[in-house]
Design a protein around this motif. Sequence first.
Motif, PDB file in Angstrom:
ATOM      1  N   LEU A  34       0.842  -1.193   0.000  1.00  0.00           N
ATOM      2  CA  LEU A  34       0.000   0.000   0.000  1.00  0.00           C
ATOM      3  C   LEU A  34       0.880   1.247   0.000  1.00  0.00           C
ATOM      4  N   TYR A  35       0.685   2.097  -0.999  1.00  0.00           N
ATOM      5  CA  TYR A  35       1.466   3.318  -1.166  1.00  0.00           C
ATOM      6  C   TYR A  35       0.529   4.508  -1.283  1.00  0.00           C
ATOM      7  N   ILE A  36       1.017   5.688  -0.875  1.00  0.00           N
ATOM      8  CA  ILE A  36       0.210   6.901  -0.950  1.00  0.00           C
ATOM      9  C   ILE A  36       1.089   8.068  -1.387  1.00  0.00           C
ATOM     10  N   ALA A  37       0.485   9.000  -2.138  1.00  0.00           N
ATOM     11  CA  ALA A  37       1.191  10.210  -2.572  1.00  0.00           C
ATOM     12  C   ALA A  37       0.188  11.346  -2.695  1.00  0.00           C
ATOM     13  N   ARG A  38       0.692  12.566  -2.557  1.00  0.00           N
ATOM     14  CA  ARG A  38      -0.152  13.731  -2.841  1.00  0.00           C
ATOM     15  C   ARG A  38      -0.337  13.805  -4.345  1.00  0.00           C
ATOM     16  N   GLY A  39      -1.567  14.055  -4.780  1.00  0.00           N
ATOM     17  CA  GLY A  39      -1.829  14.178  -6.207  1.00  0.00           C
ATOM     18  C   GLY A  39      -3.293  13.942  -6.497  1.00  0.00           C
ATOM     19  N   GLY A  40      -3.624  14.010  -7.756  1.00  0.00           N
ATOM     20  CA  GLY A  40      -5.002  13.834  -8.179  1.00  0.00           C
ATOM     21  C   GLY A  40      -5.080  12.916  -9.384  1.00  0.00           C
ATOM     22  N   SER A  41      -6.014  13.215 -10.262  1.00  0.00           N
ATOM     23  CA  SER A  41      -6.266  12.328 -11.398  1.00  0.00           C
ATOM     24  C   SER A  41      -5.079  12.233 -12.348  1.00  0.00           C
ATOM     25  N   ALA A  42      -4.311  13.302 -12.514  1.00  0.00           N
ATOM     26  CA  ALA A  42      -3.151  13.249 -13.414  1.00  0.00           C
ATOM     27  C   ALA A  42      -2.118  12.250 -12.888  1.00  0.00           C
ATOM     28  N   LEU A  43      -1.828  12.314 -11.583  1.00  0.00           N
ATOM     29  CA  LEU A  43      -0.884  11.361 -10.997  1.00  0.00           C
ATOM     30  C   LEU A  43      -1.429   9.940 -11.085  1.00  0.00           C
ATOM     31  N   ALA A  44      -2.719   9.777 -10.828  1.00  0.00           N
ATOM     32  CA  ALA A  44      -3.330   8.446 -10.890  1.00  0.00           C
ATOM     33  C   ALA A  44      -3.209   7.861 -12.302  1.00  0.00           C
ATOM     34  N   LYS A  45      -3.473   8.682 -13.322  1.00  0.00           N
ATOM     35  CA  LYS A  45      -3.366   8.212 -14.707  1.00  0.00           C
ATOM     36  C   LYS A  45      -1.923   7.901 -15.080  1.00  0.00           C
ATOM     37  N   ASP A  46      -0.987   8.767 -14.667  1.00  0.00           N
ATOM     38  CA  ASP A  46       0.431   8.499 -14.932  1.00  0.00           C
ATOM     39  C   ASP A  46       0.865   7.203 -14.256  1.00  0.00           C
ATOM     40  N   THR A  47       0.398   6.994 -13.042  1.00  0.00           N
ATOM     41  CA  THR A  47       0.726   5.769 -12.297  1.00  0.00           C
ATOM     42  C   THR A  47       0.161   4.550 -13.006  1.00  0.00           C
ATOM     43  N   ALA A  48      -1.074   4.640 -13.448  1.00  0.00           N
ATOM     44  CA  ALA A  48      -1.698   3.514 -14.153  1.00  0.00           C
ATOM     45  C   ALA A  48      -0.913   3.167 -15.415  1.00  0.00           C
ATOM     46  N   ARG A  49      -0.516   4.177 -16.176  1.00  0.00           N
ATOM     47  CA  ARG A  49       0.262   3.918 -17.392  1.00  0.00           C
ATOM     48  C   ARG A  49       1.602   3.265 -17.065  1.00  0.00           C
ATOM     49  N   ALA A  50       2.280   3.787 -16.044  1.00  0.00           N
ATOM     50  CA  ALA A  50       3.596   3.265 -15.680  1.00  0.00           C
ATOM     51  C   ALA A  50       3.512   1.828 -15.177  1.00  0.00           C
ATOM     52  N   LEU A  51       2.521   1.540 -14.336  1.00  0.00           N
ATOM     53  CA  LEU A  51       2.419   0.201 -13.763  1.00  0.00           C
ATOM     54  C   LEU A  51       1.915  -0.824 -14.771  1.00  0.00           C
ATOM     55  N   THR A  52       1.075  -0.388 -15.702  1.00  0.00           N
ATOM     56  CA  THR A  52       0.576  -1.308 -16.730  1.00  0.00           C
ATOM     57  C   THR A  52       1.731  -1.916 -17.512  1.00  0.00           C
ATOM     58  N   ARG A  53       2.771  -1.130 -17.751  1.00  0.00           N
ATOM     59  CA  ARG A  53       3.941  -1.627 -18.488  1.00  0.00           C
ATOM     60  C   ARG A  53       4.709  -2.697 -17.712  1.00  0.00           C
ATOM     61  N   LEU A  54       4.578  -2.693 -16.393  1.00  0.00           N
ATOM     62  CA  LEU A  54       5.340  -3.615 -15.551  1.00  0.00           C
ATOM     63  C   LEU A  54       4.549  -4.850 -15.120  1.00  0.00           C
ATOM     64  N   MET A  55       3.239  -4.801 -15.281  1.00  0.00           N
ATOM     65  CA  MET A  55       2.372  -5.864 -14.779  1.00  0.00           C
ATOM     66  C   MET A  55       2.276  -7.054 -15.725  1.00  0.00           C
ATOM     67  N   ASP A  56       1.825  -8.166 -15.150  1.00  0.00           N
ATOM     68  CA  ASP A  56       1.514  -9.372 -15.908  1.00  0.00           C
ATOM     69  C   ASP A  56       0.030  -9.663 -15.734  1.00  0.00           C
ATOM     70  N   ARG A  57      -0.498 -10.632 -16.458  1.00  0.00           N
ATOM     71  CA  ARG A  57      -1.941 -10.917 -16.445  1.00  0.00           C
ATOM     72  C   ARG A  57      -2.501 -11.239 -15.065  1.00  0.00           C
ATOM     73  N   GLU A  58      -1.738 -11.957 -14.247  1.00  0.00           N
ATOM     74  CA  GLU A  58      -2.260 -12.382 -12.950  1.00  0.00           C
ATOM     75  C   GLU A  58      -2.097 -11.333 -11.847  1.00  0.00           C
ATOM     76  N   ASP A  59      -1.445 -10.222 -12.157  1.00  0.00           N
ATOM     77  CA  ASP A  59      -1.247  -9.163 -11.173  1.00  0.00           C
ATOM     78  C   ASP A  59      -2.521  -8.341 -10.979  1.00  0.00           C
ATOM     79  N   SER A  60      -2.637  -7.742  -9.802  1.00  0.00           N
ATOM     80  CA  SER A  60      -3.800  -6.922  -9.480  1.00  0.00           C
ATOM     81  C   SER A  60      -3.342  -5.621  -8.840  1.00  0.00           C
ATOM     82  N   VAL A  61      -3.815  -4.494  -9.373  1.00  0.00           N
ATOM     83  CA  VAL A  61      -3.478  -3.174  -8.833  1.00  0.00           C
ATOM     84  C   VAL A  61      -4.764  -2.364  -8.743  1.00  0.00           C
TER      85      VAL A  61
END
Length: 91
Positions: A34-61
């Motif tokens: 569990l991680y937390i940061a100050r930010g809003g939708s822009a940070l959330a979208k950037d995070t989603a894009r970054a993590l999608t590149r690192l994830m595999d099918r069985e991973d959950s975020v």
Amino acid sequence: MYVIVSYDISSDRRRLEIMNKLKAMGYIRVQRSLYIARGGSALAKDTARALTRLMDREDSVIILIIDGQTLNNAIKLGTANLAIPNGPMVI
């Protein structure tokens, strides 16, 4: 506003990559997955894009955007600490 990221990743290698990516993006580790940061939708979208590149099918975020009042009203048990430093962090 705050962005909270929670994950369930079985691969040690991928989990380490995601941990490092979140820290590089300014997130603070609250609990093991569990991680937390100050930010809003822009940070959330950037995070989603970054993590999608690192994830595999069985991973959950899960990425949540919450306001400060919701964070303050959270029920914390044991040693849970959701405090975010105000100043810049050096990692």
